[in-house]
Design an enzyme around this catalytic site. Sequence first.
Site, PDB file in Angstrom:
ATOM      1  N   ASP A  58       0.865  -1.175   0.000  1.00  0.00           N
ATOM      2  CA  ASP A  58       0.000   0.000   0.000  1.00  0.00           C
ATOM      3  C   ASP A  58       0.908   1.232   0.000  1.00  0.00           C
ATOM      4  OD1 ASP A  58      -2.352   1.563   0.382  1.00  0.00           O
ATOM      5  OD2 ASP A  58      -1.866   1.690   2.509  1.00  0.00           O
TER       6      ASP A  58
ATOM      7  N   THR B  20       0.091   4.834   1.523  1.00  0.00           N
ATOM      8  CA  THR B  20       0.051   5.609   2.769  1.00  0.00           C
ATOM      9  C   THR B  20       0.230   4.700   3.989  1.00  0.00           C
ATOM     10  OG1 THR B  20      -1.462   7.176   1.727  1.00  0.00           O
ATOM     11  CG2 THR B  20      -1.300   7.254   4.122  1.00  0.00           C
TER      12      THR B  20
ATOM     13  N   ASP C 226      -1.634  -1.322   6.029  1.00  0.00           N
ATOM     14  CA  ASP C 226      -1.800  -0.889   7.411  1.00  0.00           C
ATOM     15  C   ASP C 226      -3.193  -0.403   7.756  1.00  0.00           C
ATOM     16  OD1 ASP C 226      -1.713   1.496   5.933  1.00  0.00           O
ATOM     17  OD2 ASP C 226      -0.982   2.609   7.670  1.00  0.00           O
TER      18      ASP C 226
END
Length: 839
Positions: A526, A528, A727
């Site tokens: 991912d 961010t 996350d």
Amino acid sequence: MLHLNFAFKLYSMKEIYPIEGMSCKGCKTLVEKALSEVNSVGKASVNLSKAEVVIESDRKIPFENLEVALKGSHYTILPPGKASHHHTHQHKQVEEGNGIFYCPMHCEGDKTYDKPGSCPICGMDLIEQPSVKKIIQYTCPMHPEIIRNEPGSCPICGMDLVPMATNTAEEDSTYKTLLKKFKIAVAFTLPIFIIGMSEMIPNNPLYTIMGLKYWNWVELILSVPVVFYATRMFFERAWKSVITWHLNMFTLIGIGSGVAWFFSVAAVFFPDIFPDTFKTHHGTVYVYFEAATVILTLVLLGQLMEARAHGKTNSAIKALLKLAPNTATKVLDDKEQLVSINEIHPGNLLRVKPGEKIPVDGSIKEGESYIDESMITGEPSPVTKKAGDPVKAGTINGNKTFVMKAEKVGAETLLSQIIEMVNAASRSKAPVQKLADKISGYFVPIVVLIAAITFIVWSAFGPAPSQVYALVNAIAVLIIACPCALGLATPMAVMVGVGKGARSGVLIKNAEALEKMNEVNVVVIDKTGTATEGKPSVEKIIPLQPAYSEKDILQRIVSLNSSSEHPLALATLEYGKKKDIQSLSVTHFEAISGKGVTGILDNKKLALGNGKLMEQEKVHIPDDMEKQVSQEQQQGKTISYLAEGTNILGFLVISDKIKEGAEEAIHQLQQEGLEVWMFTGDHQHTAKAVSEQLGLNGYKAGMLPEDKLIEIKKFQAAGKKVAMAGDGINDAPALSQADTGIAMGTGTDVAIESASITLINGDLKGIVKARLLSKKTMKNIRQNLWFALGYNILGIPIAAGVLYPLSGLLLSPMIAALAMSFSSVSVISNSLRLRNARI
């Protein structure tokens, strides 16, 4: 703000109920199945060790419905908060002496003594002061489904059960007991061995004292303590394995040494029943007391060495347990008080002095310091922490004093969760172990069959005395075979590998994840919080309407985002706080997954988000604004538009720095032959800029959570083994779908729960560590399996005497016992090499 609204179901309610009557994994499965079938129950998860079940649902479940589900079984569900008697029994606290003594009459008040004895005043015996200790449960290193409340042997393989929770005192006790028995066995076996081997000495001096017949009686008497005390547990385990038909190493040892010993006893008491081929030139029958006792003593030596080696395999857990301090300095009304770690509660203020270990998880309230977090994150450099920053239990304070606020205590701390995860992973089975388990299932019957064939062949074709040769070689076959070496090959390597990972900041949820990580050839990350720091900051706000100032736009953004928890939203709130912006009341707030947020302010609809949200709201974006936005995105910046109705008011520019070491980590993965891709919900231009900076193999932008899931499936359909690192809540479906899900420890609980590997430090270098750890652990497992299989494939035919026609070489049962004992120890020793592996 990205919210999960599909595929990965999140339930709005959780209730914990105590359960009575559970004792094993079978109970766990039955209770979960029964409760899961109750109407409106989304998920039922049993925690066997806590004797409780977590019920997840979208609405309140009547307690009576849960009671009905278990009616007729021997399980009882209790209302939330009510203590389970079973749980109290399972995990009650017992008293154990702590080396401090006192008089029961308290003749001298609170005075205590450091030695036992009698009170100098009243003469009564001093009583040892109790300390509290939890009861330890025991499991088998080869069969983790076996859980007992007392030490003993595994009903399947016969191995000694080991504590599930690391207990040095218990391990030392087991080792000391075996050591005592080994010393006794050696004391009685050595003279038997000397007597037995003296027959090889010309003009045996022992025969001048008394004849061979009487020396046989001496050997019998000396062998009794070895067989019936020092190594009695081997025969008990052998018998248990036969009546349960869980044949194992002790079945073979029991049969082999038992046949040798009982044959010898019969030879001493009833020599006339044996044919002449079994007799010596002295007229006595050949006895094998020395073979039986030496075999048993050497097997006991192997058990002793295994007990010591087992203690080393979970050294990582021991090291983690030592990180937690026993006391802390509590601050109450400006006064300091030294308290037990068990007396700390969330909200308490604690003073941490230079060099002290941080007692619980929390945040710094006053002061600042450098914190050494290497024992948890694996990173050697101390980290600067100031007011508001989080600190973790077990990490070490630097050279300054600070006051912290306790937030998570006991089992809720990161350290406790790490220990629990490492313990659970160490007891899990890797898929590669299925082969070993399958072989072990047929192993013992095949070995017994080979021993029988060996006896028949040597009886029919062996040299005189053929039946003596047949008996000795059959015993050698039974003794040399070692199914334990095969059974230990995988779990020992997994236990050490998982512990190594924990010390390096890589938490492995189960052995399967450790194995699958080695097979991965595509890593998806991912953006961010994974590739970037996940700490976005607002760079600037660009108004487009003359009637709206920067302050006006910022106030609307802050008002909308006050109901959001997305990192980008938090960045705008922080920016607004610095600018002293007051939040206004927003109604009808809605978070639209993968697009942004909307709400009503002053009877006007506001929309804040990406281009997709603007399209949805039919907001027109002027061409000159698009060019301006594009320039920012090409520098890796994130853009959020603000619209009122269908009118664009402006946009804000948010930057998020790429994590330090990310580029290097990605390069290392690519050198290993892995493809690294990035999936992000951000704009094409932003994703491209980040991808080029990191040197990725590819990227996909503007992705909603379902898009990430679909792309993962496409990779898998093409035959790829995929690891997904993320996350956020929006990453959870992709993390669950991937062959290996990797969560950043800095991310959300849902992401961590969905993943099979967690990187405590939230650093991409952790993926490199996880990959290397998996690679080296699997290599170690293969070495162990080849060694165990190779040992048995070579050892059994040699023991059967296949080399005798070529070289005249026969293997003594005593040498076979020594080889068998060292085979298991060798597997454990090879596994221990992982502790020093560089990852």
